[in-house]
Enzyme design. Structure first.
Site, PDB file in Angstrom:
ATOM      1  N   THR A 199       0.889  -1.158   0.000  1.00  0.00           N
ATOM      2  CA  THR A 199       0.000   0.000   0.000  1.00  0.00           C
ATOM      3  C   THR A 199       0.919   1.196   0.000  1.00  0.00           C
ATOM      4  O   THR A 199       2.027   1.099   0.539  1.00  0.00           O
ATOM      5  CB  THR A 199      -0.810   0.006   1.324  1.00  0.00           C
ATOM      6  OG1 THR A 199      -1.768  -1.058   1.270  1.00  0.00           O
ATOM      7  CG2 THR A 199      -1.529   1.313   1.590  1.00  0.00           C
ATOM      8  N   GLY A 251       0.224  -3.598   5.361  1.00  0.00           N
ATOM      9  CA  GLY A 251       0.290  -4.976   5.840  1.00  0.00           C
ATOM     10  C   GLY A 251      -1.102  -5.577   5.954  1.00  0.00           C
ATOM     11  O   GLY A 251      -2.032  -5.127   5.277  1.00  0.00           O
ATOM     12  N   GLY A 253      -4.462  -6.098   6.488  1.00  0.00           N
ATOM     13  CA  GLY A 253      -5.514  -5.141   6.815  1.00  0.00           C
ATOM     14  C   GLY A 253      -6.447  -5.590   7.917  1.00  0.00           C
ATOM     15  O   GLY A 253      -6.878  -4.787   8.748  1.00  0.00           O
TER      16      GLY A 253
HETATM   17  N1  ASP Z   1      -3.214  -3.092   4.082  1.00  0.00           N
HETATM   18  C1  ASP Z   1      -3.498  -3.598   2.770  1.00  0.00           C
HETATM   19  C2  ASP Z   1      -4.757  -4.419   2.833  1.00  0.00           C
HETATM   20  O1  ASP Z   1      -4.886  -5.245   3.715  1.00  0.00           O
HETATM   21  C3  ASP Z   1      -2.386  -4.396   2.165  1.00  0.00           C
HETATM   22  C4  ASP Z   1      -0.988  -3.905   2.456  1.00  0.00           C
HETATM   23  O2  ASP Z   1      -0.754  -2.776   2.769  1.00  0.00           O
HETATM   24  O3  ASP Z   1      -0.076  -4.696   2.368  1.00  0.00           O
HETATM   25  O4  ASP Z   1      -5.594  -4.278   1.994  1.00  0.00           O
END
Ligand code: ASP
Length: 340
Positions: A199, A251, A253
């Site tokens: 993200t 990460g 979510g």
């Molecule tokens: N946070 C994002 C999600 O879970 C993915 C990420 O940032 O790695 O959609």
């Protein structure tokens, strides 16, 4: 062309003397004043430059974070942000984004398809509607009503390749890849099959001392259709309190949502913790509370406070972020982490 060469070509006033990847200590306050941070150093390098152009010209933090994260949204080679990103398990690219300014104004979109800049639509939700979040078809119709173009449904070549690979097993296993040790592991875009999440979360303080943040993603690669992560949820993927500070997350979510992660980081800063300590405490909360095995989960937070101090913390090794301040090129900060 290497990113560092590209940056030299772009030129950003005082910033582009060099693009040395100095690793900073995690809590660092060079100057109070404009500052911008964003998740995953490899994409920060270009995104922060765009944001910095605005901050340097005395623009607002809000304009800066929008323009900054749009660099990743527009990068068709990004595995996990914008329309070039990995699709869901049914082959659709669905995008989530949120934005928050220094006046508690918020906007978000979730499960948005075929629109190039979800962060811009999130900003329009904030500025032009009486609501704070639009999802799915309604969000898409709103985007088109505001002049956005409905883009093709064809996947980028790297996303198609990654999806074809995933389809071979079609195994629904929503476990994120965890970065290799040492940081700066933002994916080589053409190897996006190896990476199923990322993200760009960006937080900034402008010359007036006002804070804003933006967060945009395609979420977890090969997710269930309709799955929404933390990034568009204010308080989870992003939070800004202009009296205290701002935080954003990347990460897994579901884990960030479980603890209202970015809000929690800001609240810890309100209690007097430094940005790094606040991020650490939020990560520790995840470790303490999640019903899942933390070996399969990666979460990273970054934060900034009103003094212009910044920090980050992650569950596992491998998370990093880029920070740009007066008189420096974008610098890499390798986050500390709590799990071995
Ligand atoms: N946070 C994002 C999600 O879970 C993915 C990420 O940032 O790695 O959609």
């Amino acid at each position: 062309m290497q990113r560092r060469d590209l940056l030299k070509l772009i030129g950003v006033g005082t910033l582009v003397a060099s693009i040395e990847n100095k690793v900073l200590s995690s809590t660092f306050n060079k100057n109070k004043g404009p500052i911008v941070l964003s998740t995953w150093y490899n994409q920060s390098v270009l995104a922060n430059v765009e944001a910095w152009k605005i901050l340097e010209a005395k623009g607002t933090a809000l304009d800066a974070v929008e323009a900054g994260v749009q660099v990743s949204e527009n990068d068709i080679n990004n595995c996990c942000v914008g329309l070039g990103a990995n699709p869901d398990r049914e082959g659709h690219v669905t995008l989530d984004a949120s934005i928050m300014n220094h006046q508690y104004e918020i906007g978000a979109v979730a499960a948005l398809e075929r629109i190039k800049s979800p962060i811009h639509i999130a900003r329009l939700v904030m500025e032009k509607t009486p609501h704070v979040m639009l999802v799915g078809l309604g969000a898409q119709e709103f985007a088109v009503s505001q002049g956005a173009v409905l883009e093709s449904t064809i996947l980028s070549s790297h996303a198609q390749k990654a999806y074809d690979e995933w389809l071979k097993k079609s195994e629904y296993k929503p476990i994120l890849n965890i970065e290799k040790k040492g940081g700066s592991q933002m994916p080589d875009p053409m190897k996006s099959g190896e990476f199923n999440h990322y993200t760009i979360g960006m937080i900034a303080m402008d010359i007036e001392g006002n804070l804003s943040g933006a967060c945009t993603t395609s979420g977890m690669g090969f997710k269930m259709r309709g799955r929404v992560g933390d990034s568009p949820i204010i308080g989870a993927g992003l939070y800004v309190d202009n009296e205290v500070g701002a935080a954003t997350a990347t990460g897994h979510g579901e884990e960030v949502i479980r603890i209202c992660g970015s809000f929690l980081v800001v609240e810890f800063m309100r209690q007097g913790y430094s940005p790094e300590q606040a991020c650490k405490k939020a990560v520790e909360r995840i470790r303490a509370k999640t019903p899942r095995d933390t070996k399969d989960i990666q979460v990273g937070f970054i934060a900034i406070n009103k003094k212009g101090e910044h920090g980050g913390y992650a569950l596992h090794d491998g998370f990093d972020y880029g920070v740009t301040q007066v008189g420096t090129a974008t610098q890499q900060v390798k986050s500390k982490f709590i799990l071995p």
